[in-house]
Design a protein around this motif. Structure first.
Motif, short mmCIF file in Angstrom:
data_model
loop_
_atom_site.label_atom_id
_atom_site.label_comp_id
_atom_site.label_asym_id
_atom_site.label_seq_id
_atom_site.Cartn_x
_atom_site.Cartn_y
_atom_site.Cartn_z
N GLU A 97 0.89 -0.72 0.19
CA GLU A 97 -0.18 0.17 0.16
C GLU A 97 0.58 1.84 -0.16
N ALA A 98 2.06 1.48 0.77
CA ALA A 98 2.79 2.16 0.88
C ALA A 98 2.97 2.59 -0.45
N LEU A 99 3.55 2.01 -1.33
CA LEU A 99 3.56 1.64 -2.60
C LEU A 99 3.19 2.11 -3.25
N GLY A 100 1.93 1.86 -4.13
CA GLY A 100 0.74 2.19 -4.33
C GLY A 100 0.51 3.85 -4.20
N ALA A 101 1.31 4.33 -2.81
CA ALA A 101 0.34 5.74 -2.29
C ALA A 101 1.64 6.47 -2.73
N ALA A 102 2.81 6.06 -2.47
CA ALA A 102 3.82 6.70 -3.33
C ALA A 102 3.83 7.13 -4.66
N ALA A 103 3.15 6.22 -5.34
CA ALA A 103 3.08 6.57 -6.88
C ALA A 103 1.51 7.28 -7.02
N ARG A 104 1.08 7.60 -6.46
CA ARG A 104 0.10 8.70 -6.56
C ARG A 104 0.61 9.89 -5.89
N LEU A 105 0.67 10.18 -5.37
CA LEU A 105 2.18 11.10 -4.41
C LEU A 105 2.97 11.68 -5.78
N ALA A 106 3.39 10.74 -6.17
CA ALA A 106 4.17 11.46 -7.40
C ALA A 106 3.42 12.07 -8.46
N ARG A 137 10.25 12.20 -7.25
CA ARG A 137 11.18 11.64 -6.70
C ARG A 137 9.83 11.40 -5.01
N ILE A 138 9.54 9.79 -4.25
CA ILE A 138 9.29 10.09 -3.43
C ILE A 138 9.68 8.62 -2.62
N TRP A 152 10.20 3.76 -2.03
CA TRP A 152 10.19 4.92 -2.44
C TRP A 152 9.58 4.74 -4.32
N HIS A 153 10.07 5.90 -4.77
CA HIS A 153 9.34 5.89 -5.79
C HIS A 153 10.34 6.71 -6.97
N ASP A 154 10.61 6.77 -7.69
CA ASP A 154 11.64 7.22 -8.95
C ASP A 154 10.72 7.36 -10.19
#
Length: 307
Positions: free
Chosen positions: A202-211, A217-218, A229-231
């Motif tokens: 869920e955190a990875l999904g949230a990072a993608a949505r924040l991007a 980068r998140i 993290w998400h790039d």
């Protein structure tokens, strides 16, 4: 020569008490110890960046009370350039911290002089930025000052890290202009207007949505579960990953661990590391910071980054 980390933000006097357990509402407990130390997310992050091996400077304000000069001297003792730290009338920012026997903490903050950091001061601080420099911001100074710093850094071509803590109602265009957004899981949920993510997926999904809000980068920190993290601009397309927490030893005090991570992240980027490697250094710094009491006082355990 490596680039600089320029932190524009808060500086506090941390008043910390340790207790066996947190009191219940209406309950009185005796403390085990009392200390007065340097704190504030901005000052902590500047100190962490310096300990991690970057050239670090701090821009902010203290009051004309007795705490102001002492905090300025203490921050300089961590290797931080404090020529951008102004003194004005009024009180210095303060944080009142309770630390339990398990190392968890609760924090109350009085903004003091931090609430008087101006957009003009932030803009002037960004006037000498180079394209390789890294500007670090948090949520403990006025939103107008952060907005001015983001615009000035973007105009100079410098990279910006916004640690949106505490979360405030940031204008969408300001968030979109940030290069790197750092939040914990609770803050991620607040920014997205959703419940905090539960678990790494869920955190990875949230990072993608924040991007999708604009930051390139998140980084979402997850406490003992590490971070994700998400790039959005990786060379091979958008990608992200979960990074395990590092068990460096018994947890003494978690105060300032997140700030240690942000400061080390900025230092790693300024020293030339890519985002993924910089995140690894951030996690190492955060793990080191919990091994002793205090925020910046614990940063001596942060190792200088090797490149």
């Amino acid at each position: 020569m490596s680039a600089s980390v320029v932190v524009i933000g808060s500086i506090n006097q941390d008043v910390t008490v340790t207790v066996d357990r947190f009191p219940e509402p209406g309950e009185t407990l005796y403390t085990r110890s009392l200390s007065y130390r340097l704190g504030g997310k901005g000052a902590n992050q500047a100190a962490a960046a310096a300990h991690a091996g970057a050239r670090s400077s701090f821009v902010g304000r203290v009051g004309s009370d007795a705490a102001g000069p002492a905090l300025c001297e203490e921050l300089a003792g961590h290797g931080v350039d404090v020529t951008g730290l102004l003194v004005d009338e009024g009180t210095t920012g303060s944080a009142f911290i309770t630390v339990s026997a398990t190392g968890e903490n609760t924090i109350l903050i009085d903004a003091g002089a931090n609430g008087r950091v101006t957009a003009r001061q932030a803009t002037e601080a960004a006037a000498t930025l180079g394209r390789a420099d890294v500007v670090v911001l948090q949520g403990e100074i006025p939103a107008a000052a952060n907005a001015a710093a983001i615009a000035a850094a973007r105009g100079a071509g410098a990279r910006t890290i916004l640690n949106l803590a505490p979360v405030y109602d940031i204008a969408p265009q300001d968030l979109a202009a940030v290069d790197i957004l750092v939040v914990n899981e609770t803050e991620a949920g607040l920014v997205l207007g959703r419940p905090a993510p539960s678990g790494t997926d869920e955190a990875l999904g949230a990072a993608a949505r924040l991007a999708e809000r604009g930051p390139r980068r998140i980084l979402i920190t997850l406490g003992g579960a590490g971070a994700v993290w998400h790039d959005a601009f990786a060379a091979d397309g958008p990608r992200g990953a979960h990074v395990e927490a590092i068990a460096a030893g018994p947890v003494v005090d978690t105060t300032g661990a997140g700030d240690a991570s942000v400061g080390a992240l900025a230092a790693a980027l300024a020293l030339g590391l890519d985002f993924e490697r910089a995140v690894s250094q951030a996690m190492r710094a955060g793990s080191a910071a919990v091994l002793s009491a205090g925020a910046a006082a614990s940063y001596g355990a942060i190792k200088s980054i090797e490149i």
